[in-house]
Design a protein around this motif. Structure first.
Motif, mmCIF file in Angstrom:
data_model
loop_
_atom_site.group_PDB
_atom_site.id
_atom_site.type_symbol
_atom_site.label_atom_id
_atom_site.label_comp_id
_atom_site.label_asym_id
_atom_site.label_seq_id
_atom_site.Cartn_x
_atom_site.Cartn_y
_atom_site.Cartn_z
ATOM 1 N N ARG A 16 0.836 -1.206 0.000
ATOM 2 C CA ARG A 16 0.000 0.000 0.000
ATOM 3 C C ARG A 16 0.871 1.256 0.000
ATOM 4 N NH1 ARG A 16 -5.005 -0.814 4.291
ATOM 5 N NH2 ARG A 16 -5.517 -2.968 3.761
ATOM 6 N N HIS A 17 1.868 1.273 0.866
ATOM 7 C CA HIS A 17 2.727 2.450 0.971
ATOM 8 C C HIS A 17 3.518 2.675 -0.321
ATOM 9 C CE1 HIS A 17 2.692 2.361 5.671
ATOM 10 N NE2 HIS A 17 1.498 2.457 5.129
ATOM 11 N N PHE A 18 3.972 1.599 -0.944
ATOM 12 C CA PHE A 18 4.660 1.718 -2.232
ATOM 13 C C PHE A 18 3.733 2.357 -3.265
ATOM 14 C CE2 PHE A 18 4.890 -0.265 -6.454
ATOM 15 C CZ PHE A 18 6.110 0.227 -6.896
ATOM 16 N N ILE A 19 2.512 1.872 -3.363
ATOM 17 C CA ILE A 19 1.548 2.401 -4.326
ATOM 18 C C ILE A 19 1.269 3.871 -4.045
ATOM 19 C CG2 ILE A 19 -0.848 2.258 -5.118
ATOM 20 C CD1 ILE A 19 -0.660 -0.794 -4.547
ATOM 21 N N LEU A 20 1.021 4.213 -2.794
ATOM 22 C CA LEU A 20 0.701 5.593 -2.437
ATOM 23 C C LEU A 20 1.856 6.542 -2.751
ATOM 24 C CD1 LEU A 20 -1.127 4.903 0.937
ATOM 25 C CD2 LEU A 20 -2.159 5.951 -1.093
ATOM 26 N N ASN A 21 3.067 6.116 -2.485
ATOM 27 C CA ASN A 21 4.222 6.972 -2.793
ATOM 28 C C ASN A 21 4.372 7.194 -4.298
ATOM 29 O OD1 ASN A 21 5.016 7.373 -0.123
ATOM 30 N ND2 ASN A 21 6.226 5.503 -0.074
ATOM 31 N N GLN A 22 4.103 6.154 -5.067
ATOM 32 C CA GLN A 22 4.150 6.308 -6.518
ATOM 33 C C GLN A 22 3.078 7.290 -7.002
ATOM 34 O OE1 GLN A 22 6.120 4.931 -8.978
ATOM 35 N NE2 GLN A 22 7.476 4.119 -7.409
ATOM 36 N N LEU A 23 1.890 7.194 -6.441
ATOM 37 C CA LEU A 23 0.804 8.086 -6.846
ATOM 38 C C LEU A 23 1.096 9.533 -6.448
ATOM 39 C CD1 LEU A 23 -2.312 5.892 -5.938
ATOM 40 C CD2 LEU A 23 -1.204 6.174 -8.177
ATOM 41 N N ALA A 24 1.667 9.731 -5.285
ATOM 42 C CA ALA A 24 1.964 11.089 -4.816
ATOM 43 C C ALA A 24 2.874 11.827 -5.789
ATOM 44 C CB ALA A 24 2.604 11.035 -3.430
ATOM 45 N N GLU A 25 3.831 11.117 -6.361
ATOM 46 C CA GLU A 25 4.778 11.744 -7.286
ATOM 47 C C GLU A 25 4.122 12.182 -8.595
ATOM 48 O OE1 GLU A 25 7.937 9.001 -7.867
ATOM 49 O OE2 GLU A 25 8.638 9.100 -5.790
ATOM 50 N N ARG A 26 2.954 11.657 -8.883
ATOM 51 C CA ARG A 26 2.303 11.942 -10.155
ATOM 52 C C ARG A 26 1.291 13.084 -10.097
ATOM 53 N NH1 ARG A 26 4.746 7.485 -10.213
ATOM 54 N NH2 ARG A 26 5.258 6.346 -12.102
ATOM 55 N N LEU A 27 1.112 13.655 -8.937
ATOM 56 C CA LEU A 27 0.214 14.799 -8.797
ATOM 57 C C LEU A 27 0.922 16.101 -9.149
ATOM 58 C CD1 LEU A 27 -1.559 13.984 -5.414
ATOM 59 C CD2 LEU A 27 -2.671 14.074 -7.660
ATOM 60 N N ARG A 28 0.206 17.024 -9.728
ATOM 61 C CA ARG A 28 0.716 18.375 -9.918
ATOM 62 C C ARG A 28 0.561 19.124 -8.595
ATOM 63 N NH1 ARG A 28 -2.203 20.998 -14.452
ATOM 64 N NH2 ARG A 28 -1.174 22.869 -13.678
ATOM 65 N N PRO A 29 1.259 20.250 -8.392
ATOM 66 C CA PRO A 29 1.056 21.041 -7.180
ATOM 67 C C PRO A 29 -0.426 21.384 -7.015
ATOM 68 C CG PRO A 29 2.993 21.806 -8.332
ATOM 69 C CD PRO A 29 2.345 20.788 -9.234
ATOM 70 N N SER A 30 -0.934 21.207 -5.797
ATOM 71 C CA SER A 30 -2.348 21.402 -5.448
ATOM 72 C C SER A 30 -3.250 20.302 -5.995
ATOM 73 C CB SER A 30 -2.870 22.767 -5.901
ATOM 74 O OG SER A 30 -2.127 23.807 -5.301
ATOM 75 N N GLY A 31 -2.667 19.281 -6.611
ATOM 76 C CA GLY A 31 -3.458 18.128 -7.018
ATOM 77 C C GLY A 31 -3.893 17.322 -5.811
ATOM 78 N N VAL A 32 -4.914 16.518 -5.993
ATOM 79 C CA VAL A 32 -5.552 15.805 -4.880
ATOM 80 C C VAL A 32 -5.513 14.302 -5.104
ATOM 81 C CG1 VAL A 32 -7.761 15.400 -3.716
ATOM 82 C CG2 VAL A 32 -7.067 17.720 -4.283
ATOM 83 N N LEU A 33 -5.178 13.579 -4.043
ATOM 84 C CA LEU A 33 -5.253 12.127 -4.007
ATOM 85 C C LEU A 33 -6.406 11.734 -3.090
ATOM 86 C CD1 LEU A 33 -4.160 9.185 -4.385
ATOM 87 C CD2 LEU A 33 -2.630 9.648 -2.446
ATOM 88 N N VAL A 34 -7.355 10.962 -3.610
ATOM 89 C CA VAL A 34 -8.495 10.485 -2.825
ATOM 90 C C VAL A 34 -8.403 8.967 -2.728
ATOM 91 C CG1 VAL A 34 -11.007 10.294 -2.680
ATOM 92 C CG2 VAL A 34 -9.972 12.397 -3.549
ATOM 93 N N ILE A 35 -8.460 8.445 -1.496
ATOM 94 C CA ILE A 35 -8.411 7.002 -1.280
ATOM 95 C C ILE A 35 -9.581 6.610 -0.378
ATOM 96 C CG2 ILE A 35 -5.909 6.926 -1.584
ATOM 97 C CD1 ILE A 35 -5.621 6.774 1.445
#
Length: 287
Positions: free
Chosen positions: A239-258
């Motif tokens: 889970r943590h691996f996936i979340l870290n990968q997703l975080a890098e793909r957001l633009r500034p002020s982009g949002v991750l919803v889980i």
């Protein structure tokens, strides 16, 4: 009458269950806990019956060493990855996303980029089209000209084909707000199927992706990544691996919803957790 039957017992022995657990986690990242043993057994039995195979170990060898092992593995994965989904499944989360849309559209108009969203584990497409509907509706409400697109990824070929077709029964559409169902669907009285309108469908695309291969995914500078009820199938480290990968793909002020409770013990310096809302979300800090 069919003569198919398991050769010894219809029970999946502990040794066999553990063997399948390891194989599935190694290849997909999904961890099948003992509570999901019945799901594995049903999936195996379903496919083995079709093949006339009556032994769990024989079927395991067929997948891992047989000449058509890869093709057979893909067929089994289809049975293991069926997930419940529906349009606007989590209203609180979609309301939260909508609050950010005006800022995203205004920023993307300045940079000449589209507002891009990614639905991870999109299954049969309801989540992708739900996101596209609220994006299009917000764009019209705010009278903005900016473009948008929604990418849906999943490991299941069958689910992606269904999603790309964009056709749903009346039962699956009946909980959509009437204004949306009227604007974004066309209905054929001959077969009682609701079809996503072509202009909305043109703003979406679907791709096959195993989340263990996120490091190779090309998606970058996303305004939104929507990854609800996907991480529950993985161990904490994955889970943590996936979340870290997703975080890098957001633009500034982009949002991750889980999903709620899916990120226990996880932090990432790029993201600021959202507090005070009934939604599990993170906003990427300005660079």
């Amino acid at each position: 009458m069919s003569s198919w039957a398991l050769s010894e017992s219809d029970e999946l022995a502990d040794r066999q269950f553990e063997r399948w657990q390891v194989l599935i986690e190694d290849r997909t990242g999904m961890y099948l806990s003992s509570e999901r043993r019945s799901l594995l057994k049903a999936s195996l039995n379903s496919r083995m019956r079709e093949l006339g195979c009556s032994d769990y170990d024989e079927y395991y060898e067929r997948i891992t060493k047989g000449p058509f092992g890869h093709q057979e593995w893909l067929k089994l994965v289809e049975r293991l990855t069926v997930r419940e989904t529906r349009f606007f499944r989590d209203p609180e989360a979609f309301d939260f996303v909508r609050e950010y849309l005006l800022d995203w559209f205004q920023e993307c108009e300045k940079t000449q980029e589209p507002v891009s969203a990614w639905s991870v584990g999109c299954s049969t497409g309801e989540e992708v089209y739900s996101l596209a509907m609220i994006m299009d509706d917000a764009r019209l409400e705010y009278e903005l000209a900016g473009a948008y697109n929604v990418i849906g990824t999943d490991i299941s070929n069958d689910a992606l084909v269904y999603a790309m077709n964009g056709q749903y029964t009346a039962r699956r559409v009946d909980q959509i707000p009437e204004a949306f169902s009227t604007r974004y669907f066309c209905c054929s009285p001959d077969d009682d199927m609701y079809r996503i309108r072509s202009d909305l469908k043109a703003c979406t695309r679907f791709e096959k992706l195993n989340v263990l291969e996120l490091a190779r995914a090309p998606h970058r500078r996303l305004s939104l990544i929507y990854c609800q009820n996907v991480l529950i199938y993985f161990r904490q480290a994955t889970r943590h691996f996936i979340l870290n990968q997703l975080a890098e793909r957001l633009r500034p002020s982009g949002v991750l919803v889980i999903g709620m409770g899916e990120a226990v013990g996880w932090q990432n310096a790029l993201l600021q957790p959202v507090v005070g809302r009934e939604v599990a979300a993170y906003v990427r800090r300005p660079t």
